[in-house]
Design a protein around this motif. Sequence first.
Motif, PDB file in Angstrom:
ATOM      1  N   VAL A  13       0.852  -1.196   0.000  1.00  0.00           N
ATOM      2  CA  VAL A  13       0.000   0.000   0.000  1.00  0.00           C
ATOM      3  C   VAL A  13       0.886   1.245   0.000  1.00  0.00           C
ATOM      4  O   VAL A  13       1.857   1.309   0.764  1.00  0.00           O
ATOM      5  CB  VAL A  13      -0.916   0.020   1.236  1.00  0.00           C
ATOM      6  N   PRO A  14       0.589   2.227  -0.846  1.00  0.00           N
ATOM      7  CA  PRO A  14       1.433   3.426  -0.866  1.00  0.00           C
ATOM      8  C   PRO A  14       1.389   4.168   0.464  1.00  0.00           C
ATOM      9  O   PRO A  14       0.311   4.369   1.040  1.00  0.00           O
ATOM     10  CB  PRO A  14       0.848   4.272  -2.000  1.00  0.00           C
ATOM     11  N   ALA A  15       2.555   4.540   0.958  1.00  0.00           N
ATOM     12  CA  ALA A  15       2.626   5.315   2.195  1.00  0.00           C
ATOM     13  C   ALA A  15       2.212   6.758   1.920  1.00  0.00           C
ATOM     14  O   ALA A  15       2.386   7.261   0.798  1.00  0.00           O
ATOM     15  CB  ALA A  15       4.044   5.269   2.753  1.00  0.00           C
ATOM     16  N   PRO A  16       1.643   7.449   2.898  1.00  0.00           N
ATOM     17  CA  PRO A  16       1.317   8.876   2.698  1.00  0.00           C
ATOM     18  C   PRO A  16       2.575   9.641   2.277  1.00  0.00           C
ATOM     19  O   PRO A  16       3.654   9.423   2.822  1.00  0.00           O
ATOM     20  CB  PRO A  16       0.832   9.322   4.081  1.00  0.00           C
ATOM     21  N   ARG A  17       2.433  10.504   1.285  1.00  0.00           N
ATOM     22  CA  ARG A  17       3.608  11.216   0.800  1.00  0.00           C
ATOM     23  C   ARG A  17       3.459  12.721   1.020  1.00  0.00           C
ATOM     24  O   ARG A  17       2.394  13.292   0.806  1.00  0.00           O
ATOM     25  CB  ARG A  17       3.898  10.905  -0.670  1.00  0.00           C
ATOM     26  N   ASP A  18       4.546  13.318   1.426  1.00  0.00           N
ATOM     27  CA  ASP A  18       4.579  14.741   1.705  1.00  0.00           C
ATOM     28  C   ASP A  18       5.069  15.470   0.467  1.00  0.00           C
ATOM     29  O   ASP A  18       6.259  15.747   0.308  1.00  0.00           O
ATOM     30  CB  ASP A  18       5.494  15.023   2.901  1.00  0.00           C
ATOM     31  N   THR A  19       4.143  15.751  -0.451  1.00  0.00           N
ATOM     32  CA  THR A  19       4.485  16.441  -1.681  1.00  0.00           C
ATOM     33  C   THR A  19       3.705  17.749  -1.754  1.00  0.00           C
ATOM     34  O   THR A  19       2.688  17.927  -1.078  1.00  0.00           O
ATOM     35  CB  THR A  19       4.151  15.587  -2.920  1.00  0.00           C
ATOM     36  N   GLU A  20       4.181  18.648  -2.593  1.00  0.00           N
ATOM     37  CA  GLU A  20       3.486  19.915  -2.799  1.00  0.00           C
ATOM     38  C   GLU A  20       2.330  19.700  -3.769  1.00  0.00           C
ATOM     39  O   GLU A  20       2.532  19.200  -4.882  1.00  0.00           O
ATOM     40  CB  GLU A  20       4.457  20.950  -3.362  1.00  0.00           C
ATOM     41  N   GLN A  21       1.144  20.052  -3.359  1.00  0.00           N
ATOM     42  CA  GLN A  21      -0.039  19.861  -4.190  1.00  0.00           C
ATOM     43  C   GLN A  21      -0.198  21.041  -5.152  1.00  0.00           C
ATOM     44  O   GLN A  21      -0.248  22.196  -4.737  1.00  0.00           O
ATOM     45  CB  GLN A  21      -1.282  19.722  -3.312  1.00  0.00           C
ATOM     46  N   LEU A  22      -0.289  20.730  -6.414  1.00  0.00           N
ATOM     47  CA  LEU A  22      -0.490  21.733  -7.453  1.00  0.00           C
ATOM     48  C   LEU A  22      -1.930  21.649  -7.950  1.00  0.00           C
ATOM     49  O   LEU A  22      -2.723  20.840  -7.480  1.00  0.00           O
ATOM     50  CB  LEU A  22       0.495  21.507  -8.601  1.00  0.00           C
ATOM     51  N   ALA A  23      -2.257  22.471  -8.925  1.00  0.00           N
ATOM     52  CA  ALA A  23      -3.602  22.454  -9.502  1.00  0.00           C
ATOM     53  C   ALA A  23      -3.849  21.132 -10.227  1.00  0.00           C
ATOM     54  O   ALA A  23      -2.919  20.444 -10.649  1.00  0.00           O
ATOM     55  CB  ALA A  23      -3.765  23.628 -10.470  1.00  0.00           C
ATOM     56  N   ASP A  24      -5.131  20.795 -10.362  1.00  0.00           N
ATOM     57  CA  ASP A  24      -5.563  19.670 -11.190  1.00  0.00           C
ATOM     58  C   ASP A  24      -5.012  18.328 -10.728  1.00  0.00           C
ATOM     59  O   ASP A  24      -4.820  17.411 -11.525  1.00  0.00           O
ATOM     60  CB  ASP A  24      -5.174  19.911 -12.663  1.00  0.00           C
ATOM     61  N   GLY A  25      -4.733  18.194  -9.414  1.00  0.00           N
ATOM     62  CA  GLY A  25      -4.262  16.933  -8.878  1.00  0.00           C
ATOM     63  C   GLY A  25      -2.798  16.636  -9.140  1.00  0.00           C
ATOM     64  O   GLY A  25      -2.328  15.541  -8.838  1.00  0.00           O
ATOM     65  N   CYS A  26      -2.074  17.596  -9.673  1.00  0.00           N
ATOM     66  CA  CYS A  26      -0.642  17.392  -9.943  1.00  0.00           C
ATOM     67  C   CYS A  26       0.161  17.632  -8.656  1.00  0.00           C
ATOM     68  O   CYS A  26      -0.318  18.250  -7.710  1.00  0.00           O
ATOM     69  CB  CYS A  26      -0.169  18.332 -11.044  1.00  0.00           C
ATOM     70  N   GLU A  27       1.403  17.148  -8.646  1.00  0.00           N
ATOM     71  CA  GLU A  27       2.244  17.260  -7.460  1.00  0.00           C
ATOM     72  C   GLU A  27       3.660  17.683  -7.860  1.00  0.00           C
ATOM     73  O   GLU A  27       4.085  17.473  -8.995  1.00  0.00           O
ATOM     74  CB  GLU A  27       2.319  15.919  -6.727  1.00  0.00           C
ATOM     75  N   ARG A  28       4.371  18.260  -6.863  1.00  0.00           N
ATOM     76  CA  ARG A  28       5.775  18.614  -7.073  1.00  0.00           C
ATOM     77  C   ARG A  28       6.589  18.147  -5.873  1.00  0.00           C
ATOM     78  O   ARG A  28       6.161  18.249  -4.725  1.00  0.00           O
ATOM     79  CB  ARG A  28       5.951  20.118  -7.259  1.00  0.00           C
ATOM     80  N   VAL A  29       7.794  17.649  -6.166  1.00  0.00           N
ATOM     81  CA  VAL A  29       8.759  17.293  -5.137  1.00  0.00           C
ATOM     82  C   VAL A  29      10.017  18.104  -5.401  1.00  0.00           C
ATOM     83  O   VAL A  29      10.455  18.226  -6.554  1.00  0.00           O
ATOM     84  CB  VAL A  29       9.092  15.782  -5.171  1.00  0.00           C
ATOM     85  N   ARG A  30      10.603  18.661  -4.330  1.00  0.00           N
ATOM     86  CA  ARG A  30      11.814  19.463  -4.447  1.00  0.00           C
ATOM     87  C   ARG A  30      12.980  18.763  -3.748  1.00  0.00           C
ATOM     88  O   ARG A  30      12.803  18.205  -2.665  1.00  0.00           O
ATOM     89  CB  ARG A  30      11.612  20.842  -3.819  1.00  0.00           C
ATOM     90  N   ASP A  31      14.128  18.809  -4.367  1.00  0.00           N
ATOM     91  CA  ASP A  31      15.374  18.369  -3.721  1.00  0.00           C
ATOM     92  C   ASP A  31      16.250  19.609  -3.601  1.00  0.00           C
ATOM     93  O   ASP A  31      16.916  20.003  -4.566  1.00  0.00           O
ATOM     94  CB  ASP A  31      16.066  17.288  -4.563  1.00  0.00           C
ATOM     95  N   GLU A  32      16.212  20.240  -2.441  1.00  0.00           N
ATOM     96  CA  GLU A  32      16.937  21.497  -2.272  1.00  0.00           C
ATOM     97  C   GLU A  32      18.455  21.293  -2.258  1.00  0.00           C
ATOM     98  O   GLU A  32      19.208  22.217  -2.571  1.00  0.00           O
ATOM     99  CB  GLU A  32      16.490  22.194  -0.985  1.00  0.00           C
TER     100      GLU A  32
END
Length: 241
Positions: free
Chosen positions: A181-200
């Motif tokens: 089962v996919p674990a909850p993920r801490d991603t940035e929520q964008l419009a239209d159900g899209c997501e972003r992940v940053r590697d600073e």
Amino acid sequence: MEWVGDARLTAGPEATWYLEAAFTPGAHLGTVYDDPTTPVIVTGIEELTTIRVPSGRLVVDAPWHDDQVWEYGKGLPTTPPRELAVRIPPGVYRVEIAWTAGPYEFMGEHVDGVECAATRLCISDDPVVGWEMGLSVEDDIARLQPGEEPRFFSDANVGCFADAGAWTTLSAPFRTFIDGVPAPRDTEQLADGCERVRDESQQADLVTFGAESGGVVWLGRTKTGDVAVIVVTSGMPDAKA
């Protein structure tokens, strides 16, 4: 000397028309299924976000694959991502979505029929003079069959652009599974159900977008051969592009 594409990769007339029309507001891309009187119209171009690609190496793939969930859960090696063979200048680029509408009725209810026609990564604003399929670093053009369109696949209808140099970190939130089962993920929520992940640490990003059954990647070339835009169209085998 002006750019001349490889005939084995060059978009045909139908694909070329679609790639140009999909990002032209007001263009008709066809008609609603089973209703030839109702057109499917490009309603607008949405700037979803920007993405940092410091390595100049770009992954265009699904952020996870259902057939590798067991490997994800066990921390085992998985198939490398679909990294494009073409390189782009390191930089920050716009991600844009072309939207269409083709209203219809279903079981007596009105449906607006809003769909994504294509998604693009804007490398420059220079005019595109030709289109060709974007091969991955693993593709062998000598083995490409006539009419074959290399693509990535996605059971979840999700694709992504990502910096290849930071892929392991950027894709990790999508590849964390516990007991299948996919674990909850801490991603940035964008419009239209899209997501972003940053590697600073590497100043790099991953951005997801809708991709029906995956997608075919197209490179829009300028007259000098530079890549001005990278477009992802539907992965459905009967799609125009």
